[in-house]
Scaffold this motif. Sequence first.
Motif, short mmCIF file in Angstrom:
data_model
loop_
_atom_site.label_atom_id
_atom_site.label_comp_id
_atom_site.label_asym_id
_atom_site.label_seq_id
_atom_site.Cartn_x
_atom_site.Cartn_y
_atom_site.Cartn_z
N THR A 185 0.86 -1.19 0.00
CA THR A 185 0.00 0.00 0.00
C THR A 185 0.89 1.23 0.00
O THR A 185 1.65 1.46 0.94
CB THR A 185 -0.92 0.00 1.23
OG1 THR A 185 -1.64 -1.23 1.28
CG2 THR A 185 -1.90 1.15 1.18
N GLU A 186 0.80 2.00 -1.08
CA GLU A 186 1.76 3.08 -1.32
C GLU A 186 1.11 4.46 -1.24
O GLU A 186 0.04 4.68 -1.84
CB GLU A 186 2.39 2.89 -2.71
CG GLU A 186 3.37 3.99 -3.09
CD GLU A 186 3.89 3.82 -4.51
OE1 GLU A 186 4.72 4.64 -4.94
OE2 GLU A 186 3.45 2.86 -5.19
N LEU A 187 1.73 5.36 -0.53
CA LEU A 187 1.32 6.76 -0.56
C LEU A 187 1.90 7.40 -1.82
O LEU A 187 3.12 7.41 -2.01
CB LEU A 187 1.82 7.50 0.68
CG LEU A 187 1.51 9.00 0.71
CD1 LEU A 187 0.03 9.24 0.94
CD2 LEU A 187 2.34 9.71 1.77
N ARG A 188 1.04 7.93 -2.67
CA ARG A 188 1.51 8.57 -3.90
C ARG A 188 1.70 10.08 -3.70
O ARG A 188 2.66 10.68 -4.20
CB ARG A 188 0.49 8.32 -5.03
CG ARG A 188 0.43 6.86 -5.48
CD ARG A 188 1.61 6.50 -6.37
NE ARG A 188 1.66 5.10 -6.69
CZ ARG A 188 0.93 4.51 -7.66
NH1 ARG A 188 0.05 5.21 -8.35
NH2 ARG A 188 1.07 3.23 -7.90
N SER A 189 0.78 10.69 -2.97
CA SER A 189 0.86 12.14 -2.73
C SER A 189 -0.11 12.49 -1.61
O SER A 189 -0.90 11.65 -1.17
CB SER A 189 0.53 12.94 -3.99
OG SER A 189 -0.82 12.71 -4.38
N PHE A 190 -0.03 13.73 -1.16
CA PHE A 190 -0.95 14.17 -0.12
C PHE A 190 -1.15 15.68 -0.24
O PHE A 190 -0.36 16.40 -0.83
CB PHE A 190 -0.42 13.82 1.28
CG PHE A 190 0.89 14.48 1.63
CD1 PHE A 190 0.92 15.73 2.23
CD2 PHE A 190 2.10 13.84 1.36
CE1 PHE A 190 2.13 16.34 2.54
CE2 PHE A 190 3.32 14.44 1.67
CZ PHE A 190 3.32 15.70 2.26
N GLU A 191 -2.25 16.14 0.33
CA GLU A 191 -2.56 17.57 0.43
C GLU A 191 -3.04 17.82 1.85
O GLU A 191 -3.78 16.99 2.41
CB GLU A 191 -3.69 17.95 -0.54
CG GLU A 191 -3.39 17.65 -2.00
CD GLU A 191 -4.62 17.12 -2.73
OE1 GLU A 191 -4.42 16.44 -3.75
OE2 GLU A 191 -5.75 17.36 -2.27
N GLN A 192 -2.61 18.92 2.44
CA GLN A 192 -3.10 19.19 3.78
C GLN A 192 -3.88 20.49 3.84
O GLN A 192 -3.64 21.42 3.07
CB GLN A 192 -1.96 19.18 4.79
CG GLN A 192 -0.85 20.18 4.62
CD GLN A 192 0.07 20.13 5.85
OE1 GLN A 192 -0.38 20.12 6.99
NE2 GLN A 192 1.38 20.10 5.60
N PHE A 193 -4.82 20.49 4.78
CA PHE A 193 -5.74 21.60 4.98
C PHE A 193 -5.72 21.97 6.47
O PHE A 193 -5.09 21.27 7.28
CB PHE A 193 -7.14 21.17 4.53
CG PHE A 193 -7.20 20.75 3.08
CD1 PHE A 193 -7.43 21.68 2.09
CD2 PHE A 193 -6.96 19.43 2.73
CE1 PHE A 193 -7.45 21.30 0.75
CE2 PHE A 193 -6.98 19.02 1.39
CZ PHE A 193 -7.23 19.97 0.40
N PRO A 194 -6.37 23.05 6.85
CA PRO A 194 -6.29 23.47 8.26
C PRO A 194 -6.72 22.40 9.26
O PRO A 194 -6.17 22.33 10.36
CB PRO A 194 -7.23 24.68 8.30
CG PRO A 194 -7.16 25.26 6.93
CD PRO A 194 -7.06 24.06 6.02
#
Length: 563
Positions: free
Chosen positions: A144-153
């Motif tokens: 199970t691979e993390l490809r990318s992420f985005e963070q918010f408040p």
Amino acid sequence: MSTPSSRPRVLIVRIISALMNVGAGPSGLVAALTLLRNGVPVRIIEKSPKHNPGQRGAGIFPRTLELLNFLGVTEPNEIGKRVFPIRRYKGGTQEVLSTSIMIPDTEPTPAIPFNVPKLVGQVVLEGILRSHLAKLSCYVELGTELRSFEQFPDHVIAHIAKKQGEDEVLETFETSWLIGTDGAKGVVRKGLDLPFIGETRDDFHMLLGDIRLTGDGIDRVHWHRFGDQRDPKSVMLRPTDEVGENGFQFFLIGTEMDAKKLQADENELVSFISAATGTNITMHELVYTTEFRPNIRMVDTLGKGRVFIAGDAAHVHSPTGGQGLNSSAQDSFNLAWKLALVEKGLASPALLDTYTTERIPVIAEMLELTTAILNRVVQNPSDTQNDLRGLKLFMLGVNYRFSPIVVDEFVTEKRPVNAYGTLDETCLEAGDRAPDAPGLVDIKGDGGTTTTFFDVYQPSHHTVLVFTPEAAEAAPILSSLERYNRDVIRSALVLPASAKSLQVDSLADLVLVDKSKYAYSTYLVKDSAVKVIIVRPDGVVGAIVQGASGLERYFDGIFRDLA
């Protein structure tokens, strides 16, 4: 679908809600276990389709053994082997040049029950940690691979790819927090755009791995070292039963060492070891190999917003000194108890800034130390480093005296101190490791149980130790704790053996009588004095204060800005 209450709050990523952890090595597993011990649900993912093989970093140092003990992970100390004497040979021969002891054979003390390193292969350590996670219904998701992420408040969105046979299933996962323990080339550090400052060394190169072999003169009671990197072929062989019968961890160096060639041809590997050891080697199984060249790098901050990194994702260095796995686990322990308080709404997110504040100076000094040892080995390959292996590398002197959240009313002037300092048992300040003390009789619980401070300290709460000659003097101090959430604070009244009255109905959770007199002597408290010592969930002294006002000053700094 998970219910909101049970849904993982953290994602942990390796080469991980809501905590999501990306990475299932020791750093990621320690982070996950600490969070779960604090009641925070975790999801942990691992890119590899199977668990990593190999002994790799096998040395677990005393401070890490303490850390694991706090987490209820006692097996590494129980099954771990002590470091073998090193037997050094002339390269290509069986001629013994010297036999030396790298780690002196010492006995544990009341303050330091875990007093020597233990050798436990990383593959075994990870299996032990996974078994403890399984007891808490947490399992590593392989492939199970993390490809990318985005963070918010208020959350993080992770984009994940999961292998299912020949197919790939894409998933968008929302989590409160993300921890990257995904190594030096991992996605999380790069996604945070954190520079990896340092250098790659070309003057030291090795092939290491696990092997089952036999050969004349290769016993199982020494760490064998044939030659050094100035020789055409050189090998170190460390006996390890974890690999199997006749198992060894090997390290190959030398001017004729071609790592890729040796990895590609097992016959070449056997010939290399035979030539280096001066005897015919019979290989029964080649279990694992990997090539290694030192990278000496670190970041200058360990996170941004709701995303953090730990372990090799944040710092890489020479294996000399054996500090890598140990530093990585301590990164995670430092972060996880703070993250648990923030996730529960008991502390401000500003508390998480101290993860970087506290760990970066320690890591910087660790890199300097391990690089100095590497330079010494490169310049003088015959040096066995005996004078460099000792209490400093045991990490018992690592401290956070400089931290903005520690409080010490008995230190009038802040003195410069090495964060990677050598243990000084004649001095105890806020920010230091909290020592153990056995022989404490709990007269409040079931009436006379003997315990130790290390049994009292837990990763899920602060422990407030109130040292006082008479129980009545502790009442105002203990009453001041009612301002705070008692689910994450535990109090202990500590009375000297000379106490004339024993108040079992104290406000304290525990009433401990220092029958063996170790607690008062180790914590440098006089029998007639009143002193309050607050031990953090990571086994660090958070505060040394005189009474209720100092206690409130410390906890107001931890549980602050919640309006």
